[in-house]
Design a protein around this motif. Structure first.
Motif, PDB file in Angstrom:
ATOM      1  N   ILE A 115       0.848  -1.209   0.000  1.00  0.00           N
ATOM      2  CA  ILE A 115       0.000   0.000   0.000  1.00  0.00           C
ATOM      3  C   ILE A 115       0.876   1.249   0.000  1.00  0.00           C
ATOM      4  O   ILE A 115       0.634   2.208  -0.751  1.00  0.00           O
ATOM      5  N   LEU A 116       1.907   1.265   0.832  1.00  0.00           N
ATOM      6  CA  LEU A 116       2.793   2.434   0.893  1.00  0.00           C
ATOM      7  C   LEU A 116       3.550   2.623  -0.415  1.00  0.00           C
ATOM      8  O   LEU A 116       3.719   3.759  -0.879  1.00  0.00           O
TER       9      LEU A 116
ATOM     10  N   GLU B 137       4.189   6.219  -4.861  1.00  0.00           N
ATOM     11  CA  GLU B 137       4.319   6.376  -6.313  1.00  0.00           C
ATOM     12  C   GLU B 137       3.291   7.382  -6.832  1.00  0.00           C
ATOM     13  O   GLU B 137       3.623   8.281  -7.614  1.00  0.00           O
ATOM     14  N   LEU B 138       2.041   7.253  -6.390  1.00  0.00           N
ATOM     15  CA  LEU B 138       0.995   8.181  -6.824  1.00  0.00           C
ATOM     16  C   LEU B 138       1.225   9.587  -6.273  1.00  0.00           C
ATOM     17  O   LEU B 138       0.869  10.583  -6.910  1.00  0.00           O
ATOM     18  N   PHE B 139       1.835   9.659  -5.101  1.00  0.00           N
ATOM     19  CA  PHE B 139       2.098  10.944  -4.463  1.00  0.00           C
ATOM     20  C   PHE B 139       3.302  11.655  -5.093  1.00  0.00           C
ATOM     21  O   PHE B 139       3.475  12.862  -4.920  1.00  0.00           O
ATOM     22  N   GLY B 140       4.108  10.901  -5.820  1.00  0.00           N
ATOM     23  CA  GLY B 140       5.273  11.485  -6.471  1.00  0.00           C
ATOM     24  C   GLY B 140       6.561  11.325  -5.694  1.00  0.00           C
ATOM     25  O   GLY B 140       7.515  12.091  -5.887  1.00  0.00           O
TER      26      GLY B 140
ATOM     27  N   GLN C 272      -5.089   7.737   2.547  1.00  0.00           N
ATOM     28  CA  GLN C 272      -6.240   8.643   2.545  1.00  0.00           C
ATOM     29  C   GLN C 272      -5.811  10.090   2.766  1.00  0.00           C
ATOM     30  O   GLN C 272      -6.284  11.013   2.092  1.00  0.00           O
ATOM     31  N   ALA C 273      -4.928  10.278   3.743  1.00  0.00           N
ATOM     32  CA  ALA C 273      -4.483  11.628   4.074  1.00  0.00           C
ATOM     33  C   ALA C 273      -3.706  12.262   2.922  1.00  0.00           C
ATOM     34  O   ALA C 273      -3.827  13.471   2.677  1.00  0.00           O
TER      35      ALA C 273
ATOM     36  N   GLU D 280      -9.678  10.350  -2.039  1.00  0.00           N
ATOM     37  CA  GLU D 280     -10.471   9.209  -2.492  1.00  0.00           C
ATOM     38  C   GLU D 280      -9.677   8.232  -3.356  1.00  0.00           C
ATOM     39  O   GLU D 280     -10.075   7.083  -3.522  1.00  0.00           O
ATOM     40  N   GLU D 281      -8.552   8.680  -3.892  1.00  0.00           N
ATOM     41  CA  GLU D 281      -7.724   7.776  -4.701  1.00  0.00           C
ATOM     42  C   GLU D 281      -7.220   6.602  -3.867  1.00  0.00           C
ATOM     43  O   GLU D 281      -6.881   5.550  -4.408  1.00  0.00           O
ATOM     44  N   ALA D 282      -7.203   6.752  -2.555  1.00  0.00           N
ATOM     45  CA  ALA D 282      -6.763   5.670  -1.671  1.00  0.00           C
ATOM     46  C   ALA D 282      -7.712   4.485  -1.699  1.00  0.00           C
ATOM     47  O   ALA D 282      -7.330   3.365  -1.319  1.00  0.00           O
TER      48      ALA D 282
END
Length: 547
Positions: A82-83, A88-91, A192-193, A197-199
């Motif tokens: 998950i992390l 990756e999505l967070f950059g 989530q934080a 909603e992408e989480a």
């Protein structure tokens, strides 16, 4: 009957059952029976969340890479996955490290952390470990590395380690409304934080983590697992689809049994038998061919685990019969050279099932033991180990499961200390297995409406077990037969209604109470299945009292 109708009108039997479970108020019933993602708690209610997000945003702005330290079990592997996907999505660039049991031992690897710092990492994120790793976190700080901890385990007596953020609802200063998230659940809350909603795309991994770590399926966990099961059936990753296929799952209607007994053991097998990296790669891959190959590899690892488990269980039973005094002792502690350290937790669970006593199984090698324990309701295993800590090199865990390291010469003293704690602090009746029922009903009460209502209680698991019913004055009808190598099947009637029943047993002969026309009282759970488009029910017998 539709869900809205059921939410407004219940059968008397179901209402009585809900009241037994503390769901007498309509609002509480509605929240429980219709788990809604809108009822997930704000992740920023958790102590440390703002600090964690701020430090991760700084890492992104500075172009820093993150060193993620997970664990080798399902919870630690899914939490790390998950992390990895969140960062990756967070950059953020991230390197994932999963310890190997034999090479790295239990908890945070100081060697891995120091090596990461020497390779230029400035930020360590631990998941499913860290809260007891004061020495390792201090070593990271000495080497210029800050730490964010995601760990759901009990807070140690000497307090929290010096991290820049610690996500653990067990903290005394944490006002988060729900305290029982798994490590994967904590990773989801961080996602989530950071992502909003992408989480939600990580609900499948979160459900696997929650179920396989035996977290209670109440409150927020119930929401996460209910919707995670739906995602598994509708839109899971290619890795989980491949793993489901090799596990023999042929339905899109996933339940907690699929996770706890089919998917979870295969993910766990990698960490038990070789390297957890195989499972992590499966959870992260987007290549279907690679997913198929990795899923088959995990399936083979699981077969090897099962074979070794069978041998170890028999040896552990023999060791228990030799060392455990049933009239005097309360806790089973067995140890032997040659046992596989990756399987000791499973064997401990088998001993608990056999004896209804807490059990600790220790694999010895070169004078050092690696052990794992499982417990029963009412006996806090982590607290018991805390009372015996002078005999342990290290330990960690929670109420029903814990791990430890120990010197071989201290095993006997540890066994004595655990049993002293049990005798002095725990009521003796805790160790006597009793079948408790929630409702006494007639077989006629198992109507189509009542069975549909029972389905609303799912997902079942820790904290939300299948309800146990009692029916009296029944009679066996006809001869019992061996349905599978581990179960008998027979018919039972109250004179008006007849149901198929099953009884789990390794014996080759049916017990005397299963004889034709035998009268008895039954304690059982109800399982439903579809046959030719019709919903049918079978009674899974927990205890039979001949009359």
């Amino acid at each position: 009957m539709s869900l809205p109708e059921l939410l407004e009108s219940y059968s008397p039997s179901f209402l009585a059952l809900l009241e037994k479970r503390g769901l007498a108020e309509p609002a509480a019933r509605r929240r429980f029976l219709a788990p809604d993602l809108n009822n997930l708690y704000d992740p920023f209610l958790m102590a440390g969340m703002e600090s964690a997000c701020l430090r991760l945003k700084q890492a992104k702005e500075r172009g820093e890479s993150v060193f993620v330290h997970g664990d080798y079990d399902v919870d630690g592997i899914t939490g790390a996955a998950i992390l990895a996907r969140t960062f990756e999505l967070f950059g953020l660039k991230a390197k994932i490290f999963l310890p190997e049991r034999g090479r790295d031992g239990y908890g945070v690897s100081e060697e891995a952390v120091v090596e990461a710092a020497q390779n230029g990492f400035k930020l360590l994120v631990t998941v499913d470990c860290g809260v007891t790793a004061r020495r390792q976190i201090e070593a990271a700080a000495v080497h210029g590395m800050q730490t964010i901890i995601l760990d759901h385990h009990r807070i140690p007596a000497d307090g929290l380690p010096p991290a820049c953020a610690i996500l653990n609802p067990q903290r005394e200063d944490c006002q988060y409304p729900f305290k029982e998230l798994s490590a994967g659940g904590l990773a989801f809350k961080l996602a989530q934080a950071l992502l909003g909603e992408e989480a939600l795309k990580f609900l499948d991994l979160t459900a696997i983590s929650t179920v396989c770590d035996v977290a209670p399926l109440t409150d927020e966990n119930r929401i996460l697992v209910r919707h995670g099961l739906l995602k598994l059936g509708a839109d899971s990753s290619c890795g989980l689809k491949a793993l489901s296929r090799v596990s023999g799952i042929r339905t899109r209607s996933f339940n907690t049994g699929h996770l706890g007994f089919m998917i979870g053991p295969r993910i766990n097998a990698a960490g038990r038998m070789s390297s957890p990296d195989t499972a992590l790669r499966l959870l992260l891959t987007e290549n279907e061919r690679e997913a198929e190959s990795l899923a088959r590899a995990l399936d083979e690892e699981n077969k090897s685990r099962q074979q070794e488990e069978r041998v170890m269980v028999q040896e552990a039973l023999s060791e228990a019969e030799r060392t455990f005094h049933f009239n005097r002792d309360r806790v089973v502690v067995v140890a032997r050279r040659g046992w596989h350290p990756g399987i000791v937790g499973i064997v401990a669970a088998r001993l608990v099932d056999k004896y209804h006593r807490p059990a600790v199984v220790i694999a010895l090698k070169d004078g050092v033991g690696k052990g794992s324990g499982r417990s029963i309701k009412g006996f806090h295993l982590f607290n018991a180990m805390g009372a015996a800590k002078e005999h342990l090199s290290e330990f960690g865990g929670h109420e029903l499961a814990a791990g430890l390291s120990i010197q071989e010469e201290k095993v006997a003293d540890f066994r004595q200390a655990m049993n002293d704690f049990a005798r002095e602090n725990v009521a003796a009746d805790i160790f006597v297995k009793k079948t408790k029922h929630e409702l006494e009903i007639s077989l006629g009460a198992l109507t189509e409406v009542f069975l549909a209502e029972l389905a609303l209680l799912e997902p079942y698991g820790a904290g939300n077990p299948r309800p146990v019913f009692k029916s009296t004055g029944l009679q066996v009808r006809g001869a019992a037969r061996k349905k599978t190598p581990r179960a008998f099947q027979f018919l039972v009637t109250d004179g008006r209604v007849t149901y198929e029943a099953s009884w789990n047993s390794d014996n080759t002969r049916a017990p005397e109470w299963m004889a034709d026309r035998q009268k008895l009282d039954l304690f059982y759970t109800v399982k439903t299945f579809s046959l030719s488009g019709m919903e049918m029910a079978t009674l899974e017998v927990k205890e039979a009292l001949p009359l």
